[in-house]
Design an enzyme around this catalytic site. Structure first.
Site, PDB file in Angstrom:
ATOM      1  N   TYR A 104       0.874  -1.169   0.000  1.00  0.00           N
ATOM      2  CA  TYR A 104       0.000   0.000   0.000  1.00  0.00           C
ATOM      3  C   TYR A 104       0.916   1.226   0.000  1.00  0.00           C
ATOM      4  O   TYR A 104       1.147   1.849   1.035  1.00  0.00           O
ATOM      5  CB  TYR A 104      -0.920  -0.029   1.225  1.00  0.00           C
ATOM      6  CG  TYR A 104      -1.842  -1.228   1.206  1.00  0.00           C
ATOM      7  CD1 TYR A 104      -3.107  -1.156   0.636  1.00  0.00           C
ATOM      8  CD2 TYR A 104      -1.419  -2.459   1.712  1.00  0.00           C
ATOM      9  CE1 TYR A 104      -3.946  -2.273   0.584  1.00  0.00           C
ATOM     10  CE2 TYR A 104      -2.249  -3.579   1.666  1.00  0.00           C
ATOM     11  CZ  TYR A 104      -3.497  -3.477   1.104  1.00  0.00           C
ATOM     12  OH  TYR A 104      -4.321  -4.579   1.039  1.00  0.00           O
ATOM     13  N   ASN A 165      15.722  -6.452  -8.849  1.00  0.00           N
ATOM     14  CA  ASN A 165      14.582  -6.464  -7.922  1.00  0.00           C
ATOM     15  C   ASN A 165      13.251  -6.272  -8.652  1.00  0.00           C
ATOM     16  O   ASN A 165      12.469  -5.370  -8.315  1.00  0.00           O
ATOM     17  CB  ASN A 165      14.760  -5.357  -6.871  1.00  0.00           C
ATOM     18  CG  ASN A 165      15.149  -5.895  -5.517  1.00  0.00           C
ATOM     19  OD1 ASN A 165      14.690  -6.962  -5.110  1.00  0.00           O
ATOM     20  ND2 ASN A 165      16.002  -5.179  -4.813  1.00  0.00           N
ATOM     21  N   ASP A 257      18.580  -9.183  -0.529  1.00  0.00           N
ATOM     22  CA  ASP A 257      19.209  -7.986   0.015  1.00  0.00           C
ATOM     23  C   ASP A 257      20.407  -8.367   0.886  1.00  0.00           C
ATOM     24  O   ASP A 257      21.450  -7.710   0.850  1.00  0.00           O
ATOM     25  CB  ASP A 257      18.195  -7.193   0.842  1.00  0.00           C
ATOM     26  CG  ASP A 257      16.936  -6.862   0.057  1.00  0.00           C
ATOM     27  OD1 ASP A 257      17.050  -6.585  -1.148  1.00  0.00           O
ATOM     28  OD2 ASP A 257      15.845  -6.889   0.652  1.00  0.00           O
TER      29      ASP A 257
END
Length: 316
Positions: A104, A165, A257
């Protein structure tokens, strides 16, 4: 400063139960974002890292800054935005092999970043610039920021590390492919996964993919192969570096990561590329064994102990 990175970090809510999130009533609050996961990973290993971003001038944004600062990452170039909120996301863990993430982030403070958020004097102090393919997907102004950061990095001779990514839900596929390929061509080190290579070049064979990225412009390619480890490629050599066995994967999110942090840590320590990739594999493996994006990132002694543990003890 060893490394500077930039991009969006959000507030992460994870249900305290597994299964469909619709049945969850209690959540834990954490923070997660590719760039800060990476920066915290480096800080845990004793390196200096700085993060450039915007967060909402709200309680969640302030909590995030306090947390990231507390993990040893410099946040002096992060702006508080009173006109936009801090982004949030939810991680639904149905089981260890079925993890869904719901974002969101539309209209978030970080999506409003522009190239003016960059500080050239700050960047030029670093040795490496870490770029994630998530940032250019956030908005047109974020995309411009990426290109300006790369321009400044090249001007001041920083090594540009790029993790594609890929996030297909954030932007049209053709735009994603075109942009990620263009950034990969400018990067010194590219860290793709097999699925990202398939998306960008239509290939799944590791050897073919490595060569395609090199031909496209990258100086070094480290292709992530999950539990099988990684395969690195340069103009002079290429080799497979086996992964580390993990008894049980708890949460795979954030492993990439951690991998990037381990690799750059090794390079900062002056390790040969093969040994830096081995360190990257180890950090990525450790991260999968802990729930959360940064909770499993190891400190240097933890990493050393894990890498020196005989395989039979790891999988026992």
């Amino acid at each position: 400063m060893d490394v500077v990175t930039f991009g969006e970090t959000m507030v992460l809510f994870t249900p305290e139960t597994t299964g469909f999130m619709r049945y969850a009533h209690a959540y834990s609050r954490k923070f997660g974002g590719s760039e800060t996961n990476f920066a915290i990973g480096l800080a845990r290993l004793g390196h200096s890292a700085g993060w450039i971003s915007r967060v909402g001038d709200d309680e969640l944004g302030k909590a995030m800054l306090s947390f990231i600062r507390g993990e040893g990452v410099d946040v002096s170039r992060v702006r508080l935005d009173a006109q936009a909120p801090t982004g949030i996301y939810f991680k639904e863990i149905r089981n260890a092999s079925d993890v869904n993430v719901y974002y969101y982030r539309k209209g978030s403070a970080a999506s409003l970043m522009t190239k003016d958020d960059l500080d050239e004097t700050y960047l030029m102090q670093a040795k490496y610039l870490f770029v994630s393919g998530i940032t250019p997907a956030l908005s047109d102004s974020c995309r411009e920021m990426v290109w300006e950061a790369i321009r400044l990095a090249k001007k001041h001779r920083l090594t540009v590390v790029f993790d594609p990514n890929l996030r297909k839900k954030l932007w049209p596929e053709e735009q994603a492919r075109e942009t990620l390929l263009a950034i990969a061509a400018e990067a010194d080190i590219v860290l793709p996964g097999i699925s990202e290579g398939k998306f960008l070049f239509g290939e799944r064979d590791p050897i073919v993919l490595g060569q395609r990225f090199l031909d496209h412009g990258a100086k070094t390619v480290v292709l992530k192969l999950g539990e099988q480890g990684a395969h690195y490629f340069t103009r002079e050599e290429n080799a497979h570096v086996p992964g580390f066995p993990v008894e049980r994967v708890i949460d795979p999110v954030g492993a990439g990561d951690g991998f990037a942090a381990g690799l750059v840590s090794g390079l900062l320590d002056g390790l040969p590329l093969a040994d830096a990739v081995k360190r990257a594999n180890a950090v990525g493996a450790i991260v999968t064994m802990v729930n959360g994006d940064v909770e499993g990132l190891p400190e240097r002694e933890d990493l050393k102990r894990f890498m020196e543990t005989p395989i039979e003890e790891v999988i026992r």
